[in-house]
Design a protein around this motif. Sequence first.
Motif, short mmCIF file in Angstrom:
data_model
loop_
_atom_site.label_atom_id
_atom_site.label_comp_id
_atom_site.label_asym_id
_atom_site.label_seq_id
_atom_site.Cartn_x
_atom_site.Cartn_y
_atom_site.Cartn_z
N ASP A 717 48.02 7.54 -10.76
CA ASP A 717 48.57 8.45 -11.76
C ASP A 717 47.78 8.37 -13.06
N GLY A 718 47.45 7.16 -13.46
CA GLY A 718 46.67 6.98 -14.68
C GLY A 718 45.27 7.54 -14.54
N LYS A 719 44.70 7.39 -13.37
CA LYS A 719 43.38 7.95 -13.10
C LYS A 719 43.40 9.46 -13.26
N SER A 720 44.46 10.11 -12.79
CA SER A 720 44.59 11.58 -12.91
C SER A 720 44.62 12.01 -14.37
N ALA A 744 34.35 10.28 -13.69
CA ALA A 744 35.23 10.08 -12.54
C ALA A 744 35.10 8.65 -12.01
N LYS A 745 33.88 8.15 -11.95
CA LYS A 745 33.67 6.76 -11.50
C LYS A 745 34.33 5.79 -12.49
N LEU A 746 34.14 6.07 -13.77
CA LEU A 746 34.71 5.20 -14.80
C LEU A 746 36.24 5.20 -14.74
N ALA A 747 36.83 6.39 -14.56
CA ALA A 747 38.28 6.50 -14.47
C ALA A 747 38.82 5.71 -13.28
N HIS A 748 38.10 5.78 -12.17
CA HIS A 748 38.51 5.07 -10.95
C HIS A 748 38.57 3.56 -11.22
N VAL A 749 37.58 3.06 -11.92
CA VAL A 749 37.52 1.61 -12.18
C VAL A 749 38.59 1.20 -13.19
N LEU A 750 38.65 1.88 -14.33
CA LEU A 750 39.58 1.48 -15.39
C LEU A 750 41.04 1.59 -14.94
N ALA A 751 41.32 2.56 -14.08
CA ALA A 751 42.70 2.74 -13.61
C ALA A 751 43.05 1.79 -12.47
N GLY A 752 42.04 1.09 -11.95
CA GLY A 752 42.32 0.17 -10.83
C GLY A 752 42.30 0.85 -9.49
N GLY A 753 41.65 2.02 -9.39
CA GLY A 753 41.54 2.70 -8.11
C GLY A 753 42.75 3.56 -7.80
N GLN A 764 38.82 -10.11 -9.86
CA GLN A 764 37.78 -9.91 -8.84
C GLN A 764 37.89 -8.52 -8.20
N TYR A 765 39.11 -8.05 -8.05
CA TYR A 765 39.31 -6.71 -7.51
C TYR A 765 38.65 -5.67 -8.41
N LEU A 766 38.86 -5.79 -9.72
CA LEU A 766 38.25 -4.84 -10.67
C LEU A 766 36.73 -4.98 -10.67
N LEU A 767 36.23 -6.19 -10.51
CA LEU A 767 34.77 -6.39 -10.48
C LEU A 767 34.15 -5.69 -9.26
N GLU A 768 34.86 -5.71 -8.15
CA GLU A 768 34.35 -5.02 -6.96
C GLU A 768 34.28 -3.51 -7.19
N LEU A 769 35.30 -2.97 -7.85
CA LEU A 769 35.27 -1.54 -8.17
C LEU A 769 34.11 -1.21 -9.11
N GLU A 770 33.90 -2.06 -10.09
CA GLU A 770 32.77 -1.89 -11.01
C GLU A 770 31.45 -1.82 -10.24
N ARG A 771 31.26 -2.80 -9.38
CA ARG A 771 29.99 -2.92 -8.67
C ARG A 771 29.75 -1.72 -7.75
N GLU A 772 30.79 -1.29 -7.06
CA GLU A 772 30.64 -0.13 -6.17
C GLU A 772 30.25 1.13 -6.95
N ALA A 773 30.91 1.35 -8.08
CA ALA A 773 30.61 2.53 -8.90
C ALA A 773 29.20 2.46 -9.47
N PHE A 774 28.82 1.31 -9.90
CA PHE A 774 27.49 1.12 -10.48
C PHE A 774 26.41 1.41 -9.45
N LEU A 775 26.58 0.86 -8.26
CA LEU A 775 25.58 1.05 -7.21
C LEU A 775 25.46 2.52 -6.82
#
Length: 799
Positions: A717-720, A744-753, A764-775
């Motif tokens: 909801d927050g991502k939206s 969109a990538k940034l919103a996905h990470v900051l909102a927790g997916g 660690q969960y947020l770090l994985e989202l960061e890394r996926e978006a960055f790559l």
Amino acid sequence: MSKPIRKAAVIGSGVMGSGIAAHLANCGIECLLLDLVPKQLTVEETAKGLTLEHPAVRNRLAAGAIARLAKQKPAPLYDDSFAKRITPGNISDHLAQIAGVDWVIEVIVENQQAKQDLLAQIELHWKPGTFVTTNTSGISVNAMSAGCGEAFRRHFLGTHFFNPARYMKLLEFIPGEHTDPEVVAGLKQFCETRLGKTVVIAKDTPNFIANRIGTYGLLVTLQEMVDNGFRIEEVDAVTGPAMGRPKSATFRTLDLVGLDTFMHVANNVFTNVSDPQEKAVFDVPNVLKTMVERGWLGEKAGQGFYLKQKGADGGSVILSLDLAAMAYVPQRKVASVSLDAAKRAKGAGARTKALIEAGDKYSLLAWNILKKVLLYSADKVGEIAGSIHEIDEAMKWGFNWELGPFETWDAIGLAKSVERMEAEGDSVPAWVKAWIAEGHAAFYEKRDGGRFFVHDGQLRKLEMPPEAISLRELKEQGRVVRSNSGASLIDLGDGVACLEFHSPNNAIGADILHMIRQSTEAVRDGFDGLVIANQGKNFCVGANLVMLLMEAQDGEWDEIDGIIRLFQSTMYRLKRFEKPVVAAPHRMTLGGGVEACMPADQVIASAETYYGLVEVGVGLIPAGGGCKELALRASLSATHPEADIQPYVNRAFETIGLAKVSTSGHDAIRMGLMRPGDRVVTNPDHQIYEAKQAVLRLVQAGYEPEREEKFRVAGADGKSVLLTGAQAMRHGGYISEHDLKIAAKLAHVLAGGDVPAGTLVTEQYLLELEREAFLSLCGEPKTQQRMQHMLTKGKALRN
């Protein structure tokens, strides 16, 4: 110091007076700002039905100056809210209020009689023990205060701030013949500690130290140019960084200062010195007088030695003045063997030496200018300042020279240069020749773990306060614990170590990350805590973008993944380290530099810290823990378990998405990039000391590392909500399609997916989202274009 300074009064609300008041407010000092009562109403005041007796009219000059502070560039205030610490008033109604302040600073027009008259009024309301100073740039302090009482004169001296007061570190003190030495010492300590200034003690002579030598240098440069037919851009190419001077060099500096202002300063020396040769130098050339008569005053008039125009393609073109024709002409590129040699040399001293020894016409120009400045500086020791060190400090911090005159002389070779001067018929001061004759090779010498300088024919130790920690000196003393190409671990003493970055631009690469890991091991075994700091031009400009782009262009995704994992795990290790860590950023601290500070238990920032997660500018998002940390702080900001975290996530999204950079350390706290418990230090020379003390306080308090706990995220909801805002900006034409993809990538990470709102997640969960978006963004052609553009052009590409 006999009394603290909690409140001050500045009299005169012009550019200089309001700037000084702003900087006092920056440093927590309540300030009364006074000026004259206007004699006429403005159109707006008349329309409101005001009279000349209305307080808003009577206080108009000071109130207007305060209102303009928020609009000025560069900003005089660390934070716009600090303007509330300044109270406007007028001399007629409010001068009596100076009885309640601790320091009165006079900053009115540079006219001796006007200053004398005001001092007489100040003395009527003066409370014994209050400091009173004048911000004159050249008028005699003794002459100004001649009619004042003895007790008043004991507390009176000159304090020459340089403009702009917030940014210029030099503050010249000019004690009068009756000024109490304890008053000088107490005020000096306050100005260095609270205001962040380098204070030098000047003699009461025309233009004091920096303006005396700086003006001389500019005038002899102008004369050399006229005598030998050099173009303006040629002289600026020689007298800028190639000689250890600012990029503004000679003529851009004059344009910035204002030619009328410069003429006033030069005329002050011309009028008040008796030596015919010196007088001749300060007799302003006719070409300068002509320019002032025509109103070509420099930047404030839109033209001076340079003129900025629009070119045929719509871009800006800068023309330079042809002095012979008094017409503006296109600049020609300047290149030579000597300038190339200077560019290849490392350090200001080596650059200057290479420049003057190359043997071409620019080399000779540089030598002819430099030798005159060196000889003049040596001739004025004892007359304008008590030591060579005062002169060196004044020129470094007042005119932004990388080395002072005597440090420069040492760098080019003292004995060899004097021999050349005398061979060319120049007169070298006797004390310089005597010093060389005694077998000394330099004015400054290192011995017995200290730095010494020549003073009255003997070596005097350069005494530094304990707060002024020098990493360079500690390394020279053999205090390096571990080191590699990117960073070093240095023993600060008292059980505290310092991790210093020293890669090119202090950019973070694998070498720095490995040294951070090695440093935690060394600190775990042999120290009580760690400071992360350096004394480079900037703390850290981010990650090694060159290396990242090369890997992305080659499709080395595993390599990039490994680098990001190393960065994330290193920062996480730093955050969970069992001993206290304090970061001390300064000036540009961008991207990965911010992420290197975020794991620290406390940040002790320099007031001049420009702090931001700017990865969006190169088509990426923060992936060294920056997104994770702001998402975590958003969750912690909503202190009640049921409180809405969306506003805090929105703020983080905007901060990262717009690549916002703080204008000061205080501004970084306001933006949420630093925490309320982080601190700001005004004097950068004291920053590492203060960081060390912060570590020791944490140790003494029985430090325990912060335990990781799950935290709430805004979820799908927050991502939206975040995406809706980004899409609105896209529809409005404010951002590009690629900007929207990054958002969109940034919103996905900051909102927790795509998890439900309020879900508890791990770091660690947020770090994985960061890394996926960055790559994924690294693989985007438009991101690679942005990275390439930043590396080649030095600015962001909007594609």
